[in-house]
Design a protein around this motif. Structure first.
Motif, short mmCIF file in Angstrom:
data_model
loop_
_atom_site.label_atom_id
_atom_site.label_comp_id
_atom_site.label_asym_id
_atom_site.label_seq_id
_atom_site.Cartn_x
_atom_site.Cartn_y
_atom_site.Cartn_z
N SER A 73 66.15 36.86 48.13
CA SER A 73 66.29 35.94 49.26
C SER A 73 65.27 34.82 49.10
O SER A 73 64.05 35.05 49.11
CB SER A 73 66.06 36.68 50.59
N ASN A 74 65.79 33.61 48.94
CA ASN A 74 65.00 32.41 48.75
C ASN A 74 64.82 31.76 50.13
O ASN A 74 65.79 31.34 50.74
CB ASN A 74 65.74 31.49 47.78
N VAL A 75 63.57 31.66 50.61
CA VAL A 75 63.31 31.39 52.03
C VAL A 75 62.65 30.02 52.22
O VAL A 75 61.72 29.65 51.50
CB VAL A 75 62.39 32.48 52.62
N TYR A 76 63.15 29.29 53.23
CA TYR A 76 62.43 28.12 53.75
C TYR A 76 62.48 28.22 55.27
O TYR A 76 63.42 27.76 55.91
CB TYR A 76 63.05 26.82 53.25
N ALA A 77 61.48 28.87 55.84
CA ALA A 77 61.50 29.24 57.25
C ALA A 77 61.31 28.02 58.16
O ALA A 77 60.66 27.04 57.78
CB ALA A 77 60.41 30.27 57.54
N PRO A 78 61.84 28.08 59.38
CA PRO A 78 61.66 27.00 60.35
C PRO A 78 60.25 27.02 60.93
O PRO A 78 59.48 27.95 60.71
CB PRO A 78 62.71 27.31 61.42
N HIS A 79 59.94 25.99 61.74
CA HIS A 79 58.62 25.90 62.35
C HIS A 79 58.58 26.52 63.74
O HIS A 79 57.55 27.06 64.15
CB HIS A 79 58.18 24.43 62.44
N GLY A 80 59.66 26.44 64.49
CA GLY A 80 59.67 26.90 65.87
C GLY A 80 59.62 28.42 65.98
O GLY A 80 60.22 29.13 65.17
N ILE A 81 58.93 28.93 67.02
CA ILE A 81 58.75 30.36 67.18
C ILE A 81 60.08 31.07 67.42
O ILE A 81 60.34 32.14 66.86
CB ILE A 81 57.75 30.66 68.33
N GLN A 82 60.97 30.50 68.25
CA GLN A 82 62.24 31.16 68.52
C GLN A 82 63.11 31.22 67.28
O GLN A 82 63.79 32.23 67.02
CB GLN A 82 62.97 30.44 69.67
N GLU A 83 63.11 30.15 66.50
CA GLU A 83 63.89 30.14 65.26
C GLU A 83 63.34 31.16 64.25
O GLU A 83 64.09 31.83 63.55
CB GLU A 83 63.88 28.73 64.63
#
Length: 237
Positions: A73-83
């Motif tokens: 799994s190649n990840v680019y996580a969001p910044h917002g806490i809910q996301e």
């Protein structure tokens, strides 16, 4: 594997990896976030399955020699806490489904596990707590970063370790793997390189061409070859 990239097409991929027979999957950019690219060599892997989402690209790749299947799994996580909370929940689902085969989550998680992994940055206890809860709930193991404390460098001396790799317990022995940062160039992130020192993924296919059998020195060459100690080339991601 790459994340937060734009303007990608087949020609650009070929320029990045000349003289290589490649396959890939690509999640295009969404909003201000760049795309996510996962590339592999056609001659080494067969694609079993692929799942493309806004913040991650997952592939299941099987070695051509009939060896292990790797789930990446190649990840680019969001910044917002809910996301982020939604993403961690998605990863819990994946960890449960793939708990019996080697699985790795690697990329930019936009979060740290401990305060010491930030410098000159605001503390975010809840986000760290939720991040660690996903890791613990999924029984994941972190691959140590060997040659740096931080992977992201911002303005005013801000630094964080955002680029990380986690595996499940079925992944080959963590002691056989190294995770290092690469030199930083045009990005505020330093790339990370995950590499296996020596790993046996199962027997390799043996092929013989008929024309070889006409060579009078064939028997001697084979005897010399099989009398030498076996060695495996480095594998890396």
């Amino acid at each position: 594997m790459c994340w937060n990239i734009r303007g990608l097409d087949e020609k650009l991929i070929s320029l990045c990896w000349p003289n290589e027979q490649l396959s890939w999957v690509f999640q295009p950019p969404l909003g201000h976030s760049g795309g996510i690219l996962t590339v592999w060599k056609k001659g080494k892997f067969d694609l079993i399955n692929a799942e493309l989402r806004a913040n991650w690209v997952g592939v299941s790749l099987q070695f051509r020699n009939g060896g292990s299947t790797l789930n990446i799994s190649n990840v680019y996580a969001p910044h917002g806490i809910q996301e982020k909370l939604a993403l961690w929940q998605d990863f819990r689902r994946i960890s449960t489904l793939l708990d019996s085969s080697p699985t790795i989550f690697i990329g930019d998680f936009n979060e740290v596990r401990f305060q010491r992994e930030r410098s000159n940055c605001n503390t975010r206890p809840r986000e760290m707590r939720e991040f660690n809860k996903w890791i613990e709930d999924s029984n994941l193991l972190e691959i140590p970063l060997e040659n740096a404390n931080f992977t992201w460098i911002g303005r005013s001396g801000k630094r964080s370790r955002l680029d990380i790799a986690f595996t499940n317990s079925v992944w080959p022995n963590l002691a056989d793997w190294t995770l290092k940062v690469l030199p930083r160039k045009n990005s505020d992130h330093r790339g990370i390189l995950l590499r296996a020192r020596q790993q046996n993924w199962g027997p390799k296919p043996f092929r013989v061409f008929n024309v070889w059998l006409r060579n009078p020195s064939l028997k001697k060459e084979l005897e010399n070859y099989f009398s030498e100690p076996a060695s495996l080339p480095n594998q890396h991601i």
